[in-house]
Design a protein around this motif. Structure first.
Motif, short mmCIF file in Angstrom:
data_model
loop_
_atom_site.label_atom_id
_atom_site.label_comp_id
_atom_site.label_asym_id
_atom_site.label_seq_id
_atom_site.Cartn_x
_atom_site.Cartn_y
_atom_site.Cartn_z
N GLN A 164 70.08 53.75 57.00
CA GLN A 164 70.37 55.09 56.49
C GLN A 164 69.95 55.23 55.02
O GLN A 164 69.43 56.26 54.61
CB GLN A 164 71.86 55.40 56.61
CG GLN A 164 72.21 55.88 58.01
CD GLN A 164 73.67 56.26 58.13
OE1 GLN A 164 74.47 55.96 57.26
NE2 GLN A 164 74.01 56.89 59.24
N GLU A 166 67.57 53.60 53.45
CA GLU A 166 66.11 53.69 53.35
C GLU A 166 65.58 55.00 53.96
O GLU A 166 64.59 55.54 53.48
CB GLU A 166 65.46 52.47 54.01
CG GLU A 166 65.72 51.21 53.17
CD GLU A 166 64.79 50.07 53.50
OE1 GLU A 166 64.43 49.95 54.69
OE2 GLU A 166 64.45 49.31 52.57
N GLY A 168 67.07 57.81 53.70
CA GLY A 168 67.28 58.77 52.62
C GLY A 168 66.25 58.61 51.51
O GLY A 168 65.69 59.59 51.01
N LEU A 169 65.96 57.35 51.15
CA LEU A 169 64.94 57.11 50.11
C LEU A 169 63.60 57.67 50.58
O LEU A 169 62.86 58.28 49.81
CB LEU A 169 64.79 55.60 49.85
CG LEU A 169 65.96 54.86 49.22
CD1 LEU A 169 65.63 53.38 49.06
CD2 LEU A 169 66.31 55.45 47.85
N GLY A 172 62.95 61.09 49.86
CA GLY A 172 62.86 61.45 48.44
C GLY A 172 64.20 61.53 47.74
O GLY A 172 64.31 62.16 46.69
N ALA A 173 65.24 60.88 48.30
CA ALA A 173 66.55 60.91 47.65
C ALA A 173 66.63 59.84 46.57
O ALA A 173 65.96 58.80 46.66
CB ALA A 173 67.65 60.68 48.68
N ALA A 174 67.48 60.10 45.56
CA ALA A 174 67.70 59.11 44.51
C ALA A 174 68.60 57.99 45.06
O ALA A 174 69.46 58.26 45.88
CB ALA A 174 68.39 59.78 43.32
N PRO A 175 68.40 56.75 44.61
CA PRO A 175 69.23 55.65 45.10
C PRO A 175 70.73 55.92 44.99
O PRO A 175 71.48 55.67 45.93
CB PRO A 175 68.82 54.47 44.21
CG PRO A 175 67.42 54.77 43.82
CD PRO A 175 67.35 56.26 43.70
N VAL A 177 72.33 58.69 45.08
CA VAL A 177 72.75 59.67 46.10
C VAL A 177 73.03 58.94 47.40
O VAL A 177 74.04 59.19 48.07
CB VAL A 177 71.66 60.75 46.30
CG1 VAL A 177 71.96 61.61 47.52
CG2 VAL A 177 71.53 61.61 45.06
N MET A 178 72.17 58.00 47.75
CA MET A 178 72.33 57.28 49.01
C MET A 178 73.50 56.30 48.97
O MET A 178 74.08 55.96 49.99
CB MET A 178 71.04 56.52 49.38
CG MET A 178 69.85 57.41 49.65
SD MET A 178 70.24 58.90 50.58
CE MET A 178 70.89 58.23 52.12
#
Lengths: 267, 230
Positions: A164, A166, A168-169, A172-175, A177-178
């Motif tokens: 999940q 990765e 999200g990454l 284009g999510a910020a680390p 945020v994940m």
């Protein structure tokens, strides 16, 4: 029975230590019959425990033997050494996280160290070595355990949710945020023992400090209030340490290019 | 010839003593559907992870529209090079929340109509408020595809999107991909272990073995080379 056999206090305590260790060894050998192998770990832990605590006894005898309030700095040196040891032990279980000591050292120093310093400064904590060293060591040990729990839980959460995170990454999510849901779960889980300690105070258990004060002849009410002060300090220091170590460790599981870098199987 | 949309140049990744990806170079032009084929452990998934920069190359690089991708912010790169993984890895919540996740990272909020359009595109009309725990494997993969498309990527990376599904669901996803890739004129790299699927979907192919690119060309040429080599 032991008191009659060993009239000398030191010999009596040694005999009591042997008896207590024997009970622990019996438990390990009973477990062995159930194919649960604890014997090696138990023997090592008992051996280490007795050596470490006897050394501390000698050190405390030396420190407490130095009369006068001017020796507060020696208490400080001892507590600093305890903070270093606490940071090392807490880091040991999660050494696969790169630069883990850069997390555990500042977290325990800012969590437990600053709490002890602050409480001593405003007069909540007596600066006499007889008070500062044992209470300080309780705060540090509790912060260490909380930090070890937090780091272990964090590592497990990240390992379990690698897919999940990765995914999200890759969107284009910020680390951070994940990691947010796992940071929350980590801090809550790490603080469960400390919260339970506060909740059950006086109902399920009477902590050692209060028991010791009462045994030494203090007023039980005074002992109870002081015990609450110490437990509240333990909770505060544990909370700050858990929060700091979890927030700091986040950046250690990602590379500069925002890639998850905890060891995993390739291909 | 125009600048390729995506170009890998001597792309490599070494872990310990092992070369996972060994000096791979290839180009993908706009509209290409490139199948990445090869045996298990050939490095196919590792190649896609390098292109999305989920892993760091230890050698070489990738150019996106002529720009070295190391010069791009990783988040910007990943929004342009969307990746659909082997497993759906949906986030807890509803289908709509999953679709809104990517655009929200760019402060763009999908409208209900946009969500409905994406869901219709992947054959799941009316699924917006469905909890992800109530989805079948095939439905979850469709949501995963819609979630990737919600970012409007320039290139789509598909890591064996049908491998974890039963035959019927796999056929459904393949037909869906075929339709969407053609309708949207998307550029895509798709890993598949099924050469027949590669032939049905792709126009070009890369054949990987032991981390090396052993053949690149039209899908027919590469499938023929694969049959000859094995």
């Amino acid at each position: 029975m032991l008191t009659q056999l060993f009239p000398d206090p030191i010999t009596l305590r040694a005999a009591q230590a042997v008896a207590a260790a024997l009970v622990a060894l019996i438990v390990a050998f009973v477990a062995r019959r159930q194919q649960i192998h604890l014997e090696r770990e138990t023997v090592i832990a008992l051996g280490r425990g007795i050596i470490q605590i006897v050394i501390v006894g000698f050190v405390l005898r030396f420190v407490l033997g130095l009369h006068g309030q001017g020796q507060w700095w020696l208490s400080g040196v001892l507590l600093l050494a305890m903070l270093g040891a606490g940071a090392t032990i807490a880091a040991r279980r999660t050494q696969q996280i790169p630069g883990i000591y850069l997390v555990t050292i500042p977290a325990i120093v800012l969590g437990a160290g600053v709490m002890i310093g602050l409480m001593a400064l405003i007069g909540v904590l007596d600066t006499a070595p007889t008070s500062l060293i044992p209470v300080g060591s309780m705060v540090i040990a509790n912060a260490m355990n909380t930090m070890a729990l937090a780091l272990d839980r964090f590592r497990a959460e990240v390992a379990t949710h690698t897919g999940q995170i990765e995914a999200g990454l890759a969107l284009g999510a910020a680390p951070n945020v994940m990691l947010a849901p796992y940071v929350q779960a980590t801090i809550q889980a790490a603080l469960i023992p400390s919260v339970n300690n506060l909740r059950s105070l006086g109902i399920v258990w009477i902590p050692g400090l209060m028991a010791g004060m009462v045994l030494a002849g203090s007023n039980p009410l005074e002992a109870a209030i002081y015990q609450f002060v110490v437990i509240a300090m333990l909770f505060g220091a544990a909370g700050i340490t858990a929060l700091l170590c979890t927030l700091m460790v986040r950046s250690h599981v990602f590379s500069a290019a925002e890639q998850l870098i905890l060891p995993r199987e390739e291909m | 010839m125009s600048t390729p949309l995506l170009r890998a140049e001597h792309l490599s990744r070494q872990v310990g003593d092992k070369m996972i990806i060994d000096q791979i170079s290839f180009a993908v032009h706009t509209g290409d559907l490139v199948a990445v084929i090869g045996p298990s452990g050939a490095g196919k998934s590792s190649l896609l992870r390098l292109i999305n920069r989920l892993d760091e190359p230890t050698g070489g690089t990738v150019y996106l529209q002529g720009q070295d991708y190391r010069e791009l912010a990783p988040r910007d790169l990943r929004r342009q090079v969307g990746m659909m993984m082997q497993a759906a890895h949906l986030f807890p919540g509803t289908v709509a929340e999953n679709l809104r996740f990517g655009p929200r990272q760019q402060q763009r909020e999908l409208t209900d109509d946009e969500v409905a359009t994406l869901l219709a595109q992947v054959g799941l009309p009316g699924f917006a408020d469905r909890e992800i725990t109530h989805l079948s494997g095939g439905e979850a993969q469709r949501v995963s595809l819609a979630r990737t498309l919600a970012n409007r990527p320039a290139v789509l990376l598909l890591d064996e999107p049908t491998s974890a599904l039963d035959e019927r669901a796999a056929q459904g996803i393949e037909a869906l991909l075929q339709r969407i890739l053609q309708e949207e004129k998307l550029t895509a790299l798709m890993i598949t272990h099924d050469t027949e699927q590669a032939a049905r979907l792709a126009n070009r192919a890369l054949l990987l073995k032991a981390g090396q690119l052993v053949r690149a060309g039209t899908v027919t040429e590469v499938i023929h080379a694969n049959a000859t080599l094995s």
